[in-house]
Each structure stands twice: as C-alpha cells, then as structure tokens.
Design an enzyme around this catalytic site. Sequence first.
Site, mmCIF file in Angstrom:
data_model
loop_
_atom_site.group_PDB
_atom_site.id
_atom_site.type_symbol
_atom_site.label_atom_id
_atom_site.label_comp_id
_atom_site.label_asym_id
_atom_site.label_seq_id
_atom_site.Cartn_x
_atom_site.Cartn_y
_atom_site.Cartn_z
ATOM 1 N N ARG A 152 -2.152 -2.082 2.192
ATOM 2 C CA ARG A 152 -3.196 -1.989 3.203
ATOM 3 C C ARG A 152 -3.603 -3.399 3.621
ATOM 4 O O ARG A 152 -3.332 -4.370 2.916
ATOM 5 C CB ARG A 152 -4.402 -1.233 2.654
ATOM 6 N N LYS A 177 -7.367 1.285 -3.229
ATOM 7 C CA LYS A 177 -8.241 2.402 -2.883
ATOM 8 C C LYS A 177 -8.431 3.298 -4.103
ATOM 9 O O LYS A 177 -7.481 3.661 -4.784
ATOM 10 C CB LYS A 177 -7.619 3.199 -1.731
ATOM 11 N N HIS A 309 -0.884 6.447 -3.648
ATOM 12 C CA HIS A 309 -1.562 7.713 -3.381
ATOM 13 C C HIS A 309 -1.820 8.449 -4.692
ATOM 14 O O HIS A 309 -0.930 8.548 -5.540
ATOM 15 C CB HIS A 309 -0.714 8.605 -2.472
ATOM 16 N N TYR A 318 4.286 11.985 5.592
ATOM 17 C CA TYR A 318 5.377 11.191 6.164
ATOM 18 C C TYR A 318 6.684 11.965 6.282
ATOM 19 O O TYR A 318 7.667 11.445 6.794
ATOM 20 C CB TYR A 318 5.589 9.920 5.331
#
Length: 339
Positions: A152, A177, A309, A318
């Site tokens: 990111r 995250k 994730h 995706y």
Amino acid sequence: MGYRRGDGAVMPGQGVVRGPTLIDEVRRRIRARHYSVRTERAYVGWIRRFVQANGRRHPRELRAVHVQAFLTALAVEGQVAASTQNQALAALLFLYREVLGCALEGLEDVVRAKRPQRVPTVLSRSEVSALLLHVEGRTALLARLLYGTGMRLMEGVRLRVKDVDFERCEITVRDGKGGRDRRTVLPSSLVAALREQVAFALAIHAADVEAGAGDVWLPQALARKHPGTGRQAGWQYVFPARGLSVDPRDGRQRRHHVDEDVLSRQLKRARIAAGIVKPVGAHVLRHSFATHLIESGYDIRTVQELLGHKDVSTTQIYTHVLNRGAGAVRSPLDRVDGA
C-alpha cells in the site's frame, strides 16, 4: 491569576481557570493507545462535527439516539460512503467508551450507507509500463516498488532501512493494515536502484546527525524504552523527506518520510502523459500487482500472503480476470467468428 488553555499554557491577565478540554482528553487517550496521526485527526474531526451538529452541547448530555441521528444524517443527507460512516461511528464509540466511560447501546436502527460492490481498477501490463515510464523524479522508484511488491502507499513511504533484505530479495512490511506484519517479494530488477536509495537516505541521516539532529519517529514506546534507537541507521526511512519538520505530537524536530501526496500527483500527471483513460492512484498499482500474479498462474493463497489479506475472500476479488490463466473464459462469439 491566569487561565489554562487546552494546551496547558497559562496566560497572564485573565481571571478564568480551566483544565484540559474534551478534545485535549480525546487526543491524550488516542496517543496512549498509539493510534496514528491520521486516525487522531479523523477522530477529532468527527467528534467536533458531532458536537456542532447538536448545538455544541457536551457529549455527556447526549445519548445513543443523538449518535444514531447523526450517523443516519450522514448516510441520508450527506450521502457519504459506507467507509466514511463507519469511521464516524468508530470515532464516536471511542469518545463514549474510552474518554467518557459510557456504553452506547441502541444503535441498531442507524441507516447504513450502502457499500457498493465494485471490481478493482486494474491496468494491463502495457499500461503499467507506459505509466511508470512517465513517473519522474524521486518518486519513480517508489511507484515501481509499489507495483513490484503489492505494498500500500503508506506501507511504501514508511519503509525502513532495516526491513529491506537484499540477500533474500524480501521486504518486511511492518504494522500493515490491521496491525499485521508480513513479507513480500523485492523485485530483483529494483535491487540496484534500491541500494542506491538506501545509501542516499543514510547519507542524509549522517548529515543530520552531524548537525545535531538525526532522530526519527519510533512506534509505540520504543523511543522511551530504548533511548538512542531513533538515531540508528536501520530505523531511518528509505524515502526520507527533503527537510526536517516538527512532530505535532511532541514538538520535536525530525526528518519524516516523503509526503505520500507527492507520488499521487506524479501518478496523475503520468496517467495523462501515457494516455491512460482509467483512473489511476497508488492503490491501482497494488490491484494490478495482484491481478497480474493471478494471471501468471500463482496460487491465490500465495497472493493473499503477499498482500496481507486476513481472509482469502478479500483476495478473490482479483479472480475477475476473464482472459488469462487456467480459469480463463472465452466468449462464445469468438468461437462463432472463428477468432
């Protein structure tokens, strides 16, 4: 006699004495939990909006019904995104639970902003190549790194020297995250350029130390527990800012990382120069990284780990790719036309 401002300063010639304001206490509690500056600014902003929306009454005088009305108005009248409404809710829950010590119940009837189901914007390989060709200056390497690693934007600008492993061609992403660490691939094509960037960053750090500075922000209470760590080479940012700045939390002068908006502006200019009509931001590079890996036949679990994730269902977005890979879909029209 003097009065005490919200920042604790005593001003002469005034006859009112007051303690810290509500916002002062909010900031103190946020910093005690080591939330980011971005989160602090967002929470304070929402709390101020909530107070203003209720006639500047103190939140202790307000109840769950007022919070419910505020959040509903954001969705119905303000038409904000679901993520924006959730951020406002998180800020108000923090205010009542952590600052005021009150439980908020009865929020079940809040009108929720709709969360649209969208597939991510993805660039083709040729579009990525054209885009990166037009990214210039000190952010060119950062743009290539984001596409080549799937990081990111903030993970890229916050990258520290110690987290780049040239021998194993790995990058360790710290505090991503959800507060999770992970490892991702370091593209071999970027090793030489990244070595030069690290050397450049350490040269700047050495000059800062020579000038009596050289301290960098450290996460949580590391600076207090291990004095001097912030001056160590390994903790310096790979992409340092051009100049020193004052930390808004403690007032100390440090060299921060490069401003993320610099890359955002470069990508906007590069998109236009490359003739790309799709909207392009730093996160599009991450989407493209994931999609191109899946197109190349990499297992979705591998892609999930590289992206960080928590749930594979997030990564499955995706698999929208229609013309590549083992699960490719060929339109029946192509067969009819003999294509």
